[in-house]
Design a protein around this motif. Structure first.
Motif, PDB file in Angstrom:
ATOM      1  N   ALA A  31       5.846  93.543  31.420  1.00  0.00           N
ATOM      2  CA  ALA A  31       5.546  93.624  30.070  1.00  0.00           C
ATOM      3  C   ALA A  31       4.373  94.937  29.868  1.00  0.00           C
ATOM      4  O   ALA A  31       4.509  95.750  29.093  1.00  0.00           O
ATOM      5  N   HIS A  32       3.488  94.645  30.833  1.00  0.00           N
ATOM      6  CA  HIS A  32       2.355  95.855  30.638  1.00  0.00           C
ATOM      7  C   HIS A  32       2.922  97.192  30.969  1.00  0.00           C
ATOM      8  O   HIS A  32       2.739  97.964  30.262  1.00  0.00           O
ATOM      9  N   TYR A  33       3.766  97.290  32.111  1.00  0.00           N
ATOM     10  CA  TYR A  33       4.495  98.689  32.330  1.00  0.00           C
ATOM     11  C   TYR A  33       5.343  99.180  30.846  1.00  0.00           C
ATOM     12  O   TYR A  33       5.221 100.416  30.619  1.00  0.00           O
ATOM     13  N   LEU A  82       8.110 106.544  37.035  1.00  0.00           N
ATOM     14  CA  LEU A  82       7.357 107.672  36.912  1.00  0.00           C
ATOM     15  C   LEU A  82       6.822 107.845  35.692  1.00  0.00           C
ATOM     16  O   LEU A  82       7.773 107.669  34.561  1.00  0.00           O
ATOM     17  N   HIS A  83       5.690 108.390  35.302  1.00  0.00           N
ATOM     18  CA  HIS A  83       5.387 108.671  33.739  1.00  0.00           C
ATOM     19  C   HIS A  83       4.779 110.176  33.922  1.00  0.00           C
ATOM     20  O   HIS A  83       3.704 110.321  34.602  1.00  0.00           O
ATOM     21  N   LEU A 107       2.874 108.231  39.523  1.00  0.00           N
ATOM     22  CA  LEU A 107       3.788 107.368  40.213  1.00  0.00           C
ATOM     23  C   LEU A 107       3.234 106.077  39.920  1.00  0.00           C
ATOM     24  O   LEU A 107       2.492 105.478  40.326  1.00  0.00           O
ATOM     25  N   VAL A 108       3.751 105.272  38.869  1.00  0.00           N
ATOM     26  CA  VAL A 108       3.397 104.013  37.952  1.00  0.00           C
ATOM     27  C   VAL A 108       3.638 102.989  39.179  1.00  0.00           C
ATOM     28  O   VAL A 108       2.867 101.994  39.690  1.00  0.00           O
ATOM     29  N   ASP A 109       4.921 103.103  39.777  1.00  0.00           N
ATOM     30  CA  ASP A 109       5.072 102.077  40.940  1.00  0.00           C
ATOM     31  C   ASP A 109       6.399 102.496  41.734  1.00  0.00           C
ATOM     32  O   ASP A 109       7.283 103.243  41.138  1.00  0.00           O
ATOM     33  N   ILE A 110       6.455 102.290  42.820  1.00  0.00           N
ATOM     34  CA  ILE A 110       7.343 102.201  43.960  1.00  0.00           C
ATOM     35  C   ILE A 110       7.572 100.982  44.687  1.00  0.00           C
ATOM     36  O   ILE A 110       6.562 100.485  45.070  1.00  0.00           O
ATOM     37  N   ALA A 111       8.837 100.182  44.818  1.00  0.00           N
ATOM     38  CA  ALA A 111       8.948  98.954  45.417  1.00  0.00           C
ATOM     39  C   ALA A 111      10.129  99.003  45.909  1.00  0.00           C
ATOM     40  O   ALA A 111      11.225  99.298  45.516  1.00  0.00           O
TER      41      ALA A 111
END
Length: 173
Positions: free
Chosen positions: A65-67, A91-92, A100-104
């Motif tokens: 939700a936050h992202y 990415l944003h 790099l918002v997130d990588i998993a």
């Protein structure tokens, strides 16, 4: 002879990662990738498996939700190897930076060069846009920090005390 992990060569990928936009049907996979990204932390919690699952469900929902609210206009993609999902990257871009918002990645694909390939591709895009690339990493995630440092990121002063802000600046042409 024992060699420290940080000095081991990065394995060569047999296939290049490809990408596709995340769809609503990908939510179960995204939840799994999220759990894999938190496994080391959860192993230290001392919680029962059902407590961990409940916690991860709530944290995944909160993060999603936050992202979506903060970075919904960004590039949220599944990372694929041979057509199969192995992770996700978000990415944003703004006029001032690429985040790099997130990588998993699923655990079995970590340490095999997939993350390196994904981040290098993101750096190519940042270089093309003449933007610095920023990411945030948990202080205890030393493996990720080593990867980011190897790819040219440097720790910077962070307003968020529970994360280390790292910055990569594209070389001047």
């Amino acid at each position: 002879m024992h060699r420290a992990r940080r000095h081991l060569p990065v394995p060569q990928l047999t296939a290049r990662p490809t990408y596709r936009p995340v769809e609503a049907a990908d939510t179960p996979f995204l939840r799994t990738a999220y759990a894999h990204s938190r496994r080391d932390e959860m192993a230290l919690s001392g919680w029962a498996d059902d407590q961990i699952e409940t916690f991860l469900d709530s944290q995944f929902a909160f993060q999603a939700a936050h992202y979506a609210m903060q970075f919904g206009d960004g590039d949220h993609s599944l990372i694929l190897l041979n057509g199969q999902p192995v992770g996700r990257v978000w990415l944003h871009d703004t006029s001032e930076r690429r985040l790099l918002v997130d990588i998993a990645l699923l655990t079995e694909f970590q340490g095999q060069g997939v993350g390196t390939a994904v981040i290098r591709k993101a750096q190519v895009g940042a270089r093309r846009l003449a933007l610095p690339m920023i990411l945030h990493v948990l202080p205890f995630n030393t493996g990720a920090r080593r990867l980011y440092e190897r790819l040219g990121f440097s720790a910077a002063v962070s307003p968020d005390a529970d994360r280390v802000r790292m910055v990569w600046t594209p070389p001047v042409s």
